[in-house]
Motif scaffolding. Structure first.
Motif, PDB file in Angstrom:
ATOM      1  N   PHE A 102       0.856  -1.181   0.000  1.00 15.63           N
ATOM      2  CA  PHE A 102       0.000   0.000   0.000  1.00 15.63           C
ATOM      3  C   PHE A 102       0.895   1.236   0.000  1.00 15.63           C
ATOM      4  CE2 PHE A 102      -1.985   3.377   2.557  1.00 15.63           C
ATOM      5  CZ  PHE A 102      -3.103   3.632   1.775  1.00 15.63           C
ATOM      6  N   GLY A 103       0.611   2.207  -0.867  1.00 15.81           N
ATOM      7  CA  GLY A 103       1.370   3.469  -0.878  1.00 15.81           C
ATOM      8  C   GLY A 103       2.690   3.337  -1.606  1.00 15.81           C
ATOM      9  N   SER A 104       3.659   2.733  -0.964  1.00 19.13           N
ATOM     10  CA  SER A 104       4.960   2.523  -1.601  1.00 19.13           C
ATOM     11  C   SER A 104       5.804   1.643  -0.696  1.00 19.13           C
ATOM     12  CB  SER A 104       5.685   3.849  -1.845  1.00 19.13           C
ATOM     13  OG  SER A 104       6.434   4.227  -0.704  1.00 19.13           O
ATOM     14  N   GLU A 105       7.019   1.355  -1.158  1.00 18.93           N
ATOM     15  CA  GLU A 105       7.946   0.560  -0.344  1.00 18.93           C
ATOM     16  C   GLU A 105       8.428   1.348   0.877  1.00 18.93           C
ATOM     17  OE1 GLU A 105       8.518   1.807  -3.302  1.00 18.93           O
ATOM     18  OE2 GLU A 105      10.072   3.234  -2.721  1.00 18.93           O
ATOM     19  N   TRP A 106       8.084   2.654   0.923  1.00 20.02           N
ATOM     20  CA  TRP A 106       8.395   3.470   2.093  1.00 20.02           C
ATOM     21  C   TRP A 106       7.286   3.349   3.140  1.00 20.02           C
ATOM     22  CZ3 TRP A 106      12.229   7.677   2.778  1.00 20.02           C
ATOM     23  CH2 TRP A 106      13.288   7.564   1.867  1.00 20.02           C
ATOM     24  N   PHE A 107       6.547   2.268   3.085  1.00 25.51           N
ATOM     25  CA  PHE A 107       5.396   2.070   3.958  1.00 25.51           C
ATOM     26  C   PHE A 107       5.719   2.338   5.430  1.00 25.51           C
ATOM     27  CE2 PHE A 107       2.545  -0.282   6.630  1.00 25.51           C
ATOM     28  CZ  PHE A 107       1.323  -0.031   6.065  1.00 25.51           C
ATOM     29  N   TRP A 108       6.735   1.629   5.915  1.00 24.05           N
ATOM     30  CA  TRP A 108       7.064   1.707   7.336  1.00 24.05           C
ATOM     31  C   TRP A 108       7.459   3.129   7.739  1.00 24.05           C
ATOM     32  CZ3 TRP A 108      11.568  -1.612   9.771  1.00 24.05           C
ATOM     33  CH2 TRP A 108      11.543  -1.466  11.157  1.00 24.05           C
ATOM     34  N   LYS A 109       8.318   3.722   6.919  1.00 21.94           N
ATOM     35  CA  LYS A 109       8.792   5.069   7.226  1.00 21.94           C
ATOM     36  C   LYS A 109       7.619   6.064   7.180  1.00 21.94           C
ATOM     37  CE  LYS A 109      12.485   7.900   7.525  1.00 21.94           C
ATOM     38  NZ  LYS A 109      13.591   7.777   8.456  1.00 21.94           N
ATOM     39  N   TYR A 122      -1.261   6.710   5.895  1.00 16.99           N
ATOM     40  CA  TYR A 122      -0.727   5.420   6.347  1.00 16.99           C
ATOM     41  C   TYR A 122      -1.230   5.086   7.749  1.00 16.99           C
ATOM     42  CZ  TYR A 122       2.354   5.499   2.299  1.00 16.99           C
ATOM     43  OH  TYR A 122       2.836   5.512   1.022  1.00 16.99           O
ATOM     44  N   VAL A 123      -1.304   6.110   8.588  1.00 19.65           N
ATOM     45  CA  VAL A 123      -1.810   5.909   9.951  1.00 19.65           C
ATOM     46  C   VAL A 123      -3.257   5.408   9.873  1.00 19.65           C
ATOM     47  CG1 VAL A 123      -2.361   7.085  12.122  1.00 19.65           C
ATOM     48  CG2 VAL A 123      -0.239   7.651  10.897  1.00 19.65           C
ATOM     49  N   ASP A 124      -4.059   6.057   9.023  1.00 19.60           N
ATOM     50  CA  ASP A 124      -5.461   5.655   8.852  1.00 19.60           C
ATOM     51  C   ASP A 124      -5.558   4.220   8.338  1.00 19.60           C
ATOM     52  OD1 ASP A 124      -6.158   8.175   9.614  1.00 19.60           O
ATOM     53  OD2 ASP A 124      -6.718   8.880   7.599  1.00 19.60           O
ATOM     54  N   ASP A 145       5.228   0.777 -12.460  1.00 24.72           N
ATOM     55  CA  ASP A 145       4.238   1.544 -11.697  1.00 24.72           C
ATOM     56  C   ASP A 145       4.847   2.935 -11.503  1.00 24.72           C
ATOM     57  OD1 ASP A 145       2.815   2.861  -9.707  1.00 24.72           O
ATOM     58  OD2 ASP A 145       2.696   1.134  -8.368  1.00 24.72           O
ATOM     59  N   ARG A 146       4.200   3.969 -12.062  1.00 26.32           N
ATOM     60  CA  ARG A 146       4.833   5.291 -12.026  1.00 26.32           C
ATOM     61  C   ARG A 146       5.106   5.791 -10.617  1.00 26.32           C
ATOM     62  NH1 ARG A 146       2.811   7.142 -16.864  1.00 26.32           N
ATOM     63  NH2 ARG A 146       1.006   5.872 -17.378  1.00 26.32           N
ATOM     64  N   HIS A 147       4.397   5.255  -9.621  1.00 24.86           N
ATOM     65  CA  HIS A 147       4.470   5.854  -8.292  1.00 24.86           C
ATOM     66  C   HIS A 147       5.249   5.053  -7.267  1.00 24.86           C
ATOM     67  CE1 HIS A 147       1.640   8.691  -9.842  1.00 24.86           C
ATOM     68  NE2 HIS A 147       0.779   7.744 -10.113  1.00 24.86           N
ATOM     69  N   SER A 148       5.647   3.847  -7.583  1.00 26.18           N
ATOM     70  CA  SER A 148       6.226   3.027  -6.511  1.00 26.18           C
ATOM     71  C   SER A 148       7.180   1.977  -7.056  1.00 26.18           C
ATOM     72  CB  SER A 148       5.092   2.334  -5.748  1.00 26.18           C
ATOM     73  OG  SER A 148       5.616   1.455  -4.776  1.00 26.18           O
ATOM     74  N   TRP A 149       8.158   1.627  -6.230  1.00 23.23           N
ATOM     75  CA  TRP A 149       9.089   0.535  -6.566  1.00 23.23           C
ATOM     76  C   TRP A 149       8.497  -0.791  -6.087  1.00 23.23           C
ATOM     77  CZ3 TRP A 149      13.493   1.732  -9.357  1.00 23.23           C
ATOM     78  CH2 TRP A 149      13.754   3.105  -9.489  1.00 23.23           C
ATOM     79  N   GLY A 150       7.876  -0.747  -4.894  1.00 28.53           N
ATOM     80  CA  GLY A 150       7.249  -1.958  -4.373  1.00 28.53           C
ATOM     81  C   GLY A 150       5.835  -2.098  -4.921  1.00 28.53           C
ATOM     82  N   TYR A 151       5.285  -3.307  -4.830  1.00 28.56           N
ATOM     83  CA  TYR A 151       3.923  -3.554  -5.319  1.00 28.56           C
ATOM     84  C   TYR A 151       2.896  -2.748  -4.530  1.00 28.56           C
ATOM     85  CZ  TYR A 151      -0.354  -6.053  -6.483  1.00 28.56           C
ATOM     86  OH  TYR A 151      -1.622  -6.353  -6.895  1.00 28.56           O
ATOM     87  N   ARG A 152       1.908  -2.211  -5.259  1.00 34.03           N
ATOM     88  CA  ARG A 152       0.780  -1.514  -4.611  1.00 34.03           C
ATOM     89  C   ARG A 152      -0.499  -2.168  -5.075  1.00 34.03           C
ATOM     90  NH1 ARG A 152      -0.461   3.858  -6.009  1.00 34.03           N
ATOM     91  NH2 ARG A 152       0.114   3.316  -8.146  1.00 34.03           N
ATOM     92  N   ARG A 153      -1.265  -2.678  -4.127  1.00 33.71           N
ATOM     93  CA  ARG A 153      -2.530  -3.318  -4.504  1.00 33.71           C
ATOM     94  C   ARG A 153      -3.512  -2.322  -5.073  1.00 33.71           C
ATOM     95  NH1 ARG A 153      -4.631  -5.579   0.720  1.00 33.71           N
ATOM     96  NH2 ARG A 153      -3.140  -4.090   1.575  1.00 33.71           N
ATOM     97  N   GLU A 154      -3.424  -1.048  -4.654  1.00 35.85           N
ATOM     98  CA  GLU A 154      -4.424  -0.073  -5.074  1.00 35.85           C
ATOM     99  C   GLU A 154      -4.130   0.516  -6.460  1.00 35.85           C
ATOM    100  OE1 GLU A 154      -1.928   0.520  -3.081  1.00 35.85           O
ATOM    101  OE2 GLU A 154      -1.480   2.648  -2.826  1.00 35.85           O
ATOM    102  N   ALA A 155      -3.028   0.118  -7.077  1.00 32.36           N
ATOM    103  CA  ALA A 155      -2.689   0.687  -8.384  1.00 32.36           C
ATOM    104  C   ALA A 155      -3.693   0.235  -9.440  1.00 32.36           C
ATOM    105  CB  ALA A 155      -1.278   0.269  -8.788  1.00 32.36           C
TER     106      ALA A 155
END
Ligand SMILES: *[C@@H]1O[C@H](CO)[C@@H](O)[C@H](O)[C@H]1NC(C)=O
Ligand SMILES: *[C@@H]1O[C@H](CO)[C@@H](O)[C@H](O)[C@H]1NC(C)=O
Length: 453
Positions: free
Chosen positions: A53-60, A70-72, A283-293
């Motif tokens: 979700f979002g990007s591979e920067w999920f945790w950060k 991300y908090v939501d 994926d233009r927005h992320s390096w990691g997989y995003r289910r919402e793409a």
């Protein structure tokens, strides 16, 4: 005689030694395979592929920056107290078939593959002894993912070079944080974690690309990058063939390394005087997989081949990133793009592999025409079918020997030649009937006996 030959071999050895200085390391010639290869596959895979979700920067983004989105997401979907580490058991990789990946990468026409052995989250995709309970053998897949992919690539598709990405820093590693709080005057994290892991990776898997990242907070002095590279180039099992990028400490990027990456999705559009790489994402927005793409979040094939043409013409390599899922699948839309790339390269690869930049990179009159060359041939990659089927080339001067052909075309007699007329400042090439052309995108002209304008 013995003394003489001993002396000569000592000379040879000492000449091959690189010193841990940028001047010496930068003097190493680029291993030839890398420039010839032109196209690689980048794979971003890790624990972030679980929330996907979002990007591979999920945790950060969630814990580090506390970004509301991300908090939501966490509040809505996970029990209170759920930690990032709690995602790891769901990184199951049960559909991961390394032979299948190797076959798709091969079908894409790529000549090298770079897998994230460890991203900024610190989770290692191999059984690192220095990453206790935060590696893919202890938690999640229960497999050596790096080893399994390396083995598949080397046995199934031996012409594809195997490489590894490695993030030097780790967002939440306590020893890294301690070094940081000492303003990097201590480097316990490097001596206890980074260097043992890099040595382990090189000795175990013999990667021919080391794609370093996460270097920017601290200088090369802290990371001991130059010492590592001197060992890599002088004495490691891959000393003759390995290539490295440019992310080895603050200020190194775009200045040191076998090839420059400068910034993510770097595509300068003009010729560079040092080998470089366009590391970009499907994926233009992320390096990691995003289910919402959604579908429009992915590059179309036309956009991908545009990136390829621009990049290769200006002396770069294209590193196409895919983000597999937590269960080890290459998403179908990514697989499709890779197979489209391979079909295009099957027909037009002559203009790409082993090519070198020409005098002109793009045409001076017609936008969207990008040149490469090989021997006495010049290739023009034409991104749009010309209006009224006539293409004007302003960067080309004809000679009595000029001959023009199209790679994806053959007439009834098996000829690929095209008619052209001579203009005051170039030539006008008549395209064939589209129904006779075996490619839907980016047509390649082969120009013989021409001079640059
Ligand atoms: C790799 O690709 C080449 C060219 O498309 C093809 O001939 C070969 O069979 C492929 N090998 C594998 C193992 O998929
Ligand atoms: C050639 O490429 C450069 C860089 O992308 C661009 O600025 C320029 O407009 C292009 N020229 C034409 C004729 O398209």
């Amino acid at each position: 005689m013995f003394i003489v030959s001993l002396f000569l071999s000592l000379l040879a050895v000492s000449r091959a030694q690189y010193e841990p200085t940028w001047e010496s390391l930068d003097s190493r010639p680029l291993p030839e395979w890398y420039d010839a290869a032109k196209v690689g596959i980048f794979i971003h895979w890790g624990v972030y592929s679980v929330p996907s979700f979002g990007s591979e920067w999920f945790w950060k983004n969630w814990q580090g920056f506390g970004i509301q989105k991300y908090v939501d997401f966490m509040e809505r979907n996970y029990r209170p107290g759920f930690t990032y580490a709690d995602f790891a058991p769901a990184f199951t990789a049960e559909f991961f078939e390394p032979d299948e990946w190797a076959s798709v990468f091969n079908a894409s026409g790529a000549r090298y593959v770079v897998l994230t052995s460890k991203h900024h989250e610190g989770f290692t995709l191999w059984p690192s002894r220095y990453s206790w309970n935060w590696n893919s053998l202890d938690v999640g897949p229960k497999r050596d993912l790096v080893g399994d992919l390396a083995e598949a690539i080397r046995s199934k598709t031996p012409h594809i070079h195997f490489g590894l990405y490695y993030s030097l820093y780790e967002w939440f590693h306590p020893i890294f944080q301690s070094d940081m709080s000492h303003l990097f005057t201590t480097n316990e994290f490097v001596t206890k974690k980074v260097m043992p892991e890099l040595n382990d990776l090189v000795n175990r898997y013999e990667p021919e690309v080391i794609w370093s990242d996460g270097d920017w907070d601290a200088p090369a002095l802290y990371w001991t990058s130059k010492e590592f590279l001197a060992w890599l180039f002088n004495a490691s099992p891959v000393k003759d063939t390995v290539v490295v990028n440019d992310r080895w400490g603050t200020g190194a990027i775009c200045h040191h390394g076998s090839f420059y990456t400068c910034f993510d999705r770097y595509n300068p559009g003009v010729l560079q005087n040092h080998k470089w790489e366009n590391a970009m994402t499907l994926d233009r927005h992320s390096w990691g997989y995003r289910r919402e793409a959604g579908a429009s979040d992915y590059l179309s094939f036309r956009e991908l081949v545009t990136e390829l043409a621009e990049t290769i013409s200006c002396g770069g390599n294209l590193l196409v990133n895919v983000g597999p899922t937590h269960d080890g699948r290459l998403p179908a839309i990514m697989e499709e793009r890779l197979r489209q790339l391979g079909s295009w390269l099957d027909v037009n690869g002559e203009a790409v592999y082993d090519s070198v930049p020409w005098k002109h990179q793009n045409d001076t009159l017609t936008p969207g025409v990008w040149y490469t060359s090989k021997g006495n041939l010049v290739y023009a990659m034409v991104l749009s079918w010309p209006e009224k089927d006539v293409l004007t080339l302003g960067s080309v001067r004809p000679t009595p020997q000029t001959h023009v052909a199209m790679l994806a075309y053959q007439d009834d007699h098996g000829s690929s030649s095209l008619q052209f007329t001579i203009l005051q400042d170039g030539i006008a090439v008549t395209f064939p009937a589209m129904s006779r052309v075996g490619s839907q995108w980016a047509w390649v002209l082969v120009l013989q006996g021409i001079e640059p304008a």
